[in-house]
Design a protein around this motif. Structure first.
Motif, PDB file in Angstrom:
ATOM      1  N   LEU A   1       4.415  -1.272  29.970  1.00  0.00           N
ATOM      2  CA  LEU A   1       3.176  -0.511  30.172  1.00  0.00           C
ATOM      3  C   LEU A   1       2.554  -0.124  28.823  1.00  0.00           C
ATOM      4  CD1 LEU A   1       1.238   0.980  32.110  1.00  0.00           C
ATOM      5  CD2 LEU A   1       2.714   2.968  31.873  1.00  0.00           C
ATOM      6  N   LEU A   2       3.397   0.375  27.929  1.00  0.00           N
ATOM      7  CA  LEU A   2       2.852   0.828  26.634  1.00  0.00           C
ATOM      8  C   LEU A   2       2.299  -0.347  25.831  1.00  0.00           C
ATOM      9  CD1 LEU A   2       5.478   3.546  25.736  1.00  0.00           C
ATOM     10  CD2 LEU A   2       3.062   3.899  26.205  1.00  0.00           C
TER      11      LEU A   2
ATOM     12  N   LEU B   1      -0.963  -1.354  27.533  1.00  0.00           N
ATOM     13  CA  LEU B   1      -2.062  -0.440  27.208  1.00  0.00           C
ATOM     14  C   LEU B   1      -2.470  -0.587  25.745  1.00  0.00           C
ATOM     15  CD1 LEU B   1      -0.890   2.769  29.117  1.00  0.00           C
ATOM     16  CD2 LEU B   1      -2.670   1.173  29.785  1.00  0.00           C
TER      17      LEU B   1
ATOM     18  N   ILE C   1      -4.920  -3.330  25.408  1.00  0.00           N
ATOM     19  CA  ILE C   1      -6.235  -3.287  26.070  1.00  0.00           C
ATOM     20  C   ILE C   1      -7.074  -2.104  25.615  1.00  0.00           C
ATOM     21  CG2 ILE C   1      -5.422  -4.530  28.097  1.00  0.00           C
ATOM     22  CD1 ILE C   1      -5.410  -1.841  29.602  1.00  0.00           C
TER      23      ILE C   1
ATOM     24  N   LEU D   1      -5.895   1.229  24.396  1.00  0.00           N
ATOM     25  CA  LEU D   1      -5.484   2.627  24.600  1.00  0.00           C
ATOM     26  C   LEU D   1      -5.833   3.440  23.361  1.00  0.00           C
ATOM     27  CD1 LEU D   1      -3.752   4.707  26.340  1.00  0.00           C
ATOM     28  CD2 LEU D   1      -1.870   4.082  24.851  1.00  0.00           C
ATOM     29  N   PRO D   2      -6.551   4.560  23.525  1.00  0.00           N
ATOM     30  CA  PRO D   2      -6.841   5.393  22.354  1.00  0.00           C
ATOM     31  C   PRO D   2      -5.542   5.829  21.658  1.00  0.00           C
ATOM     32  CG  PRO D   2      -8.131   6.109  24.227  1.00  0.00           C
ATOM     33  CD  PRO D   2      -7.182   5.081  24.746  1.00  0.00           C
TER      34      PRO D   2
ATOM     35  N   PHE E   1      -7.526   0.037  20.046  1.00  0.00           N
ATOM     36  CA  PHE E   1      -8.730   0.850  20.271  1.00  0.00           C
ATOM     37  C   PHE E   1      -9.688   0.686  19.088  1.00  0.00           C
ATOM     38  CE2 PHE E   1     -11.127   4.867  20.126  1.00  0.00           C
ATOM     39  CZ  PHE E   1     -11.621   4.903  21.417  1.00  0.00           C
ATOM     40  N   VAL E   2      -9.111   0.753  17.898  1.00  0.00           N
ATOM     41  CA  VAL E   2      -9.912   0.583  16.678  1.00  0.00           C
ATOM     42  C   VAL E   2     -10.468  -0.837  16.630  1.00  0.00           C
ATOM     43  CG1 VAL E   2      -9.822   0.651  14.162  1.00  0.00           C
ATOM     44  CG2 VAL E   2      -8.466   2.264  15.484  1.00  0.00           C
TER      45      VAL E   2
ATOM     46  N   THR F   1     -12.849  -7.949  27.142  1.00  0.00           N
ATOM     47  CA  THR F   1     -11.921  -6.813  27.056  1.00  0.00           C
ATOM     48  C   THR F   1     -11.761  -6.134  28.423  1.00  0.00           C
ATOM     49  OG1 THR F   1     -13.709  -5.387  26.328  1.00  0.00           O
ATOM     50  CG2 THR F   1     -12.347  -6.303  24.616  1.00  0.00           C
ATOM     51  N   VAL F   2     -12.849  -6.069  29.173  1.00  0.00           N
ATOM     52  CA  VAL F   2     -12.758  -5.462  30.515  1.00  0.00           C
ATOM     53  C   VAL F   2     -11.836  -6.297  31.405  1.00  0.00           C
ATOM     54  CG1 VAL F   2     -14.090  -5.077  32.635  1.00  0.00           C
ATOM     55  CG2 VAL F   2     -14.995  -4.309  30.455  1.00  0.00           C
TER      56      VAL F   2
ATOM     57  N   GLY G   1      -8.191  -6.179  30.453  1.00  0.00           N
ATOM     58  CA  GLY G   1      -7.605  -4.904  30.868  1.00  0.00           C
ATOM     59  C   GLY G   1      -7.201  -4.935  32.325  1.00  0.00           C
ATOM     60  N   ILE G   2      -8.079  -5.455  33.165  1.00  0.00           N
ATOM     61  CA  ILE G   2      -7.767  -5.529  34.600  1.00  0.00           C
ATOM     62  C   ILE G   2      -6.566  -6.452  34.832  1.00  0.00           C
ATOM     63  CG2 ILE G   2      -8.660  -6.308  36.838  1.00  0.00           C
ATOM     64  CD1 ILE G   2     -11.464  -5.406  35.871  1.00  0.00           C
TER      65      ILE G   2
ATOM     66  N   MET H   1      -3.258  -4.698  33.742  1.00  0.00           N
ATOM     67  CA  MET H   1      -2.762  -3.665  34.659  1.00  0.00           C
ATOM     68  C   MET H   1      -2.305  -4.287  35.975  1.00  0.00           C
ATOM     69  SD  MET H   1      -2.598  -0.878  33.139  1.00  0.00           S
ATOM     70  CE  MET H   1      -2.373   0.414  34.329  1.00  0.00           C
TER      71      MET H   1
ATOM     72  N   PHE I   1     -11.839   6.188  10.657  1.00  0.00           N
ATOM     73  CA  PHE I   1     -11.937   4.954   9.887  1.00  0.00           C
ATOM     74  C   PHE I   1     -13.405   4.658   9.673  1.00  0.00           C
ATOM     75  CE2 PHE I   1     -11.862   3.731  14.331  1.00  0.00           C
ATOM     76  CZ  PHE I   1     -12.888   2.806  14.441  1.00  0.00           C
TER      77      PHE I   1
ATOM     78  N   ILE J   1      -6.765   6.082  32.287  1.00  0.00           N
ATOM     79  CA  ILE J   1      -5.424   5.498  32.332  1.00  0.00           C
ATOM     80  C   ILE J   1      -4.448   6.429  33.046  1.00  0.00           C
ATOM     81  CG2 ILE J   1      -3.474   4.891  30.849  1.00  0.00           C
ATOM     82  CD1 ILE J   1      -5.699   3.744  28.923  1.00  0.00           C
TER      83      ILE J   1
ATOM     84  N   PHE K   1      -8.600   1.445  38.842  1.00  0.00           N
ATOM     85  CA  PHE K   1      -8.641   0.993  37.440  1.00  0.00           C
ATOM     86  C   PHE K   1      -9.768  -0.021  37.228  1.00  0.00           C
ATOM     87  CE2 PHE K   1      -7.338  -1.652  33.842  1.00  0.00           C
ATOM     88  CZ  PHE K   1      -7.167  -0.662  32.885  1.00  0.00           C
TER      89      PHE K   1
ATOM     90  N   ARG L   1     -12.789   0.502  34.732  1.00  0.00           N
ATOM     91  CA  ARG L   1     -12.938  -0.450  33.626  1.00  0.00           C
ATOM     92  C   ARG L   1     -14.354  -1.037  33.596  1.00  0.00           C
ATOM     93  NH1 ARG L   1      -9.674  -0.803  29.162  1.00  0.00           N
ATOM     94  NH2 ARG L   1      -9.857  -2.858  28.309  1.00  0.00           N
TER      95      ARG L   1
END
Lengths: 489, 449
Positions: A363-364, A367, A370, A372-373, A378-379, A403-404, A407-408, A411, B78, B158, B181, B185
């Motif tokens: 999961l991590l 995320l 895709i 995750l802040p 994310f950057v 990216t959308v 992400g789908i 998950m 940044f 999330i 989700f 998204r």
């Protein structure tokens, strides 16, 4: 004569390549006394330290590329610049993580020797801009992969697809490079030979990177090869590096990009979106990872073909963030597969309660891949989306769509692997300390670079500025070295 | 220590306290040594308590100074060329009361869930996700730039998804989580594009370069065309998170999650995240009559849809979900009318009422059964008084539409989801055949043992 300040860099570069090369030779002749993993990890760790030394030493320089050896076709035997300093530790980390997590049965001495040889060739490729050496190293990186896939049970078809793609890529690359040397397209009197060379190299890059319509080998490799082979072959993205050295290097950005790059970037955008969309309907986990890897790899190329520093910076960040995240996902999947067999995605598989730690890591990493802040992705997404939209509206929209969709898909993958009815008689799959160590290191790097991205982004800014020929402080030495660069600026 | 330093410290505390609990619970759990139930709930609760107290102190400071906003600049995250992502927070009349309310509510739900989820296998996971949610909420509410707001927004999405799918063994929960989700998204595209637009317009994402004056009397500093585009994108983003028609199908399904998370997400905070973002950017909406008209239409449409559909639901959580949707729609319409304080008061009061109702839902059912047993029969259903004024035929037709949830699911499914998935399946099949052609036999992986 090598300046004293640069000797450290050169020594570190030599150690980075030599450690896995020696490791490969020692393992191949059977001197590892039945402990190939420990030895291979030690060699990979030496490479990682040496590459980090390059990064450290590089950060203390004035930012001008360090070039060693004879000049040929705009390249040098050894080329260390900002791109090398940032990407080399990333490649070393990926290689070490693969070796740490690989199940025991995947670490026969011959397999370890191939992995280490492939790693050495990859490191060498990231340290050169010499066109002929790049061609040779393309072969050297592809060959161990092909042998590994071929020797994998059920891998014959994947090996065939891989062989078709790679042989075409290497052929195009070799002919294209020779053409580029004979008739450099950036020279004033360039003719059709140089132009043809540029196109052939572009086609080679498309094959090697799995750009639509030459993308089929990418998911095939993940489906048919061992995960270590697939990850080691795809995550470093040697074709992106080649594009940086041979294609981006001779484009006069202020006046507009070359036709090869325009075509490459448009096809890469299509591939990124198509791959992410395709990932949503994949029926097994390996195909999902393969299509996502294809999409992310194409996204990198789309950004690299851009003309804005922000776009290039975003592409390099995506290169690192998606590479680390997908390596993590691939390794978690491999760990789970080695305990529970192949994993389908048609229906929820209910693996969460069997392997909660692996679920958390998956999961991590998912995320972190895709956006995750707090993670590097994310950057990276922020930079590449902003850069693409600044340059061309449709490019920005396609990047957002990719990216959308990814992400789908990611998950869906997680919920379908770990969600669903629990098998009450299923076994618990504990995670081993070495697996946890490798996955934790990868995650820590993703979060650290996400929470504190400024050093990386600044280093990349300096490097991309030079690639685009917009270095802020052009000292005499800078000018001299820029003339030595392939782009001839 | 100046007043600004004190406020900066307090605002940082509001953000750092729940964020620290994520690390304190999450890192040991990831390393295979999760804290005990008691330690987990206490750590997360302490984070919310510190955030709440810091929020109250900030509020007191702001009240004493007549709600003059304080910009807290935590540095540059940044920067590349002209693109700078700065970590900027704002303490003003909108953010500070809201953060006190949200952190307080998170603390209460934390206390409720400690007993409600006792010995639940996913106990640590729930509290970890609650802490992530609290961090995301505070980040979004205190955001002084659109980049920070987007980061908080993503964390909300999330954590919401993972809590909807909390009971992973249930197929419905997994499907509902995926549905939510996917909606989030798709709609997040609006916020992402709005952020890029803002950067292009003013060279940074900081709100103080977008709006002049203080909330709620902000003035827009960008041209009307830019304001309109950004406003429309923000409305699109808000529609997904706040379950507005036609993106509302996920909300009733989202009640598959544990009751405490349903209460705080879909009764209180997450459902109003869209409204909060619109309130924060009220100055942009003032410059965009089109966006305001759209908001009124969407809001009233959603309220009507949810009100009618909610009346025929046969389970309590679905009824409450539609009730939330109704109020959320009305709040959208209020924002569209250009009101500022009324929607804020509406959000807070509705959130308190609805979360209480959802938290009470399990015991309310028990009470209802006790009442029926005492009366010896059904106490009688409430009838829709206005509905009885309609002709019988129309009543039946509306009832039929309501039973089918306004055909929203069907329309979205048939027009978008089914054709897209069909196309993708066709493409995937073609890819498989091509690989079989290239690789021979069963294709790559076909012979894998």
């Amino acid at each position: 004569m090598i300046p004293p300040d640069d000797r450290g860099l050169l020594v570190a570069a030599a150690i980075t390549v030599a450690a896995p090369l020696v490791g490969s030779a020692v393992t191949a002749v059977g001197l590892t006394r039945g402990r190939p993993r420990a030895f291979a990890v030690a060699m990979a760790f030496v490479s990682l330290l040496a590459s980090l030394a390059i990064t450290m030493l590089w950060s203390q320089t004035d930012g001008a590329p360090r070039l060693f050896g004879d000049r040929l076709g705009g390249g040098r035997l050894v080329c260390i610049d900002g791109i090398t300093a940032v990407l080399l530790p990333y490649v070393a980390l990926v290689e070490m993580a693969i070796l740490l997590v690989a199940p025991r049965r995947a670490l026969e001495p011959s397999a370890v020797a191939r992995l280490l040889f492939g790693a050495a060739a990859t490191f060498a490729l990231f340290l050169t801009s010499h066109p002929l050496l790049l061609v040779a190293l393309w072969c050297a990186t592809a060959l161990p992969t092909w042998i590994s896939v071929r020797s994998t049970p059920g891998g014959y078809a994947a090996a065939r697809v891989f062989a078709i793609a790679m042989s075409t890529a290497v052929l195009c690359m070799a002919i294209g490079t020779v053409f580029l040397i004979i008739d450099p397209p950036w020279a004033a009197a360039a003719g059709w030979v140089g132009s043809a060379g540029g196109w052939l190299v572009a086609i080679a890059v498309m094959f090697r990177k799995g750009i639509f319509p030459f993308h089929s080998w990418y998911p095939a490799l993940f489906s048919g090869a061992t995960m270590s082979t697939a990850l080691a072959a795809t995550m470093p993205q040697v074709a992106s590096y080649t594009a940086v050295r041979l294609l981006i290097g001779h484009v006069d950005h202020p006046e507009g990009v070359a036709a090869e790059l325009v075509v490459l970037s448009q096809l890469a955008l299509v591939t990124a979106t198509y791959g992410a969309a395709l990932a949503i309907v994949q029926r097994d986990l390996r195909s999902l990872i393969g299509t996502l890897a294809m999409s992310q790899s194409a996204l990198v190329l789309a950004g690299l073909a851009g003309t804005l520093p922000m776009e290039l910076n975003g592409a390099f960040c995506v290169w690192i963030s998606s590479g680390l995240a997908l390596t993590g996902i691939g390794l978690v999947s491999w760990t789970l597969e080695s305990r529970a067999g192949p994993i389908r995605l048609d229906t929820p598989q209910g693996r969460f309660w069997d392997a909660p730690a692996l679920a958390a890591f998956f999961l991590l990493f998912g995320l972190a891949g895709i956006g995750l802040p707090g993670t590097l992705s994310f950057v990276a997404d922020d930079l590449i989306v902003s850069g693409s939209l600044d340059e061309q509206l449709h490019a920005g929209l396609l990047v957002i769509l990719a990216t959308v969709l990814s992400g789908i898909a990611m998950m869906r993958g997680w919920f379908h692997v770990f969600g669903g009815p629990v098998d009450s008689e299923g076994m618990q799959h504990a995670i081993l300390p070495r697996e946890r160590l490798a996955l934790t290191i990868l995650l820590a790097v993703l979060f650290l670079l996400g929470l504190w991205p400024d050093p990386l982004v600044r280093a990349l800014d300096r490097a991309t500025g030079r690639l685009l020929g917009v270095s802020a402080a052009a000292t005499d030495r800078d000018v001299h070295d820029l003339q030595d660069l392939p782009q001839g600026r | 220590m100046t007043n600004h330093d004190i406020v900066s410290l307090l605002v940082t505390c509001q953000l750092a306290a729940p964020a620290a609990t994520v690390a304190l619970v999450g890192v040991p759990a990831l390393l295979g040594r999760p804290p005990s139930e008691r330690a987990t709930s206490r750590i997360v609760g302490a984070g919310f308590a510190i955030g709440f107290i810091a929020g109250l102190l900030t509020l007191a400071t702001l009240v004493a100074r007549g709600f003059v906003p304080e910009i807290v600049h935590l540095g540059s995250w940044f920067s590349v060329g002209h693109h700078e992502a700065s970590v900027e927070l704002v303490a003003d009349a909108l953010s500070v009361p809201y953060v006190c309310f949200s952190t307080g509510l998170c603390g209460l739900v934390n206390a409720f869930a400690r007993k409600y989820l006792h010995r639940e296998p996913g106990f640590t996971r729930f509290f970890l996700l609650l802490a992530v949610f609290g961090t995301g909420m505070n980040l979004m509410v205190l955001a002084g730039s659109i980049d920070v707001l987007f980061a908080g927004w993503e964390l909300l999405g999330i954590s919401s998804t993972l809590l909807i799918g909390f009971f992973l063994e249930r197929g419905n929960a997994v499907r509902a989580a995926m549905r939510a989700f996917a909606t989030y998204r798709v709609c997040d595209v609006g916020l992402l594009a709005a952020a890029v637009m803002v950067h292009r317009a003013v060279g940074s994402g900081d709100f103080d370069r977008l709006f002049g004056e203080n909330w709620p009397n902000g003035t827009c500093l960008v041209p009307a065309a830019t304001a309109t585009i950004v406003s429309l994108l923000l409305v699109f983003a808000a529609m997904g998170k706040s379950a507005q028609v036609p993106f509302s199908g996920w909300l009733p399904q989202a009640m598959e999650g544990p009751t405490p998370s349903s209460a705080i997400f879909y009764g209180a905070l997450s459902i109003h995240a869209g409204a909060y973002v619109l309130l924060r950017c009220e100055a942009l909406l003032d410059q965009s009559p089109l966006a305001r008209l759209l908001l009124i239409a969407i809001g009233l449409g959603t309220a009507l849809h949810a009100n009618v559909v909610g009346r025929v639901q046969t389970d309590l959580k679905s009824m409450l979900a539609y009730a939330s949707m109704t109020q959320s729609g009305l709040i959208f319409a209020e924002i569209g009318f250009g009101w500022r304080v009324i929607p804020l008061v509406h959000v807070i009061s509705h959130a308190i009422l609805r979360s209480l109702q959802i938290l009470r839902s399990s015991s309310a059912l028990h009470d209802r059964h006790a009442l029926e047993a005492a009366l010896g029969g059904h106490p009688g259903a409430d009838r829709w008084a206005l509905g009885r004024l309609l002709p019988e035929g129309l009543q039946a037709r509306i009832y039929r539409i309501a039973l089918d949830r306004g055909f929203e699911e069907m329309v979205v499914g048939r027009l978008f989801i089914v054709p897209v998935l069909w196309l993708l399946e066709c493409a995937a099949e073609l890819e498989r055949r091509w690989l079989v052609f290239l690789g021979g036999d069963a294709g790559p992986g076909g012979g894998r043992p």
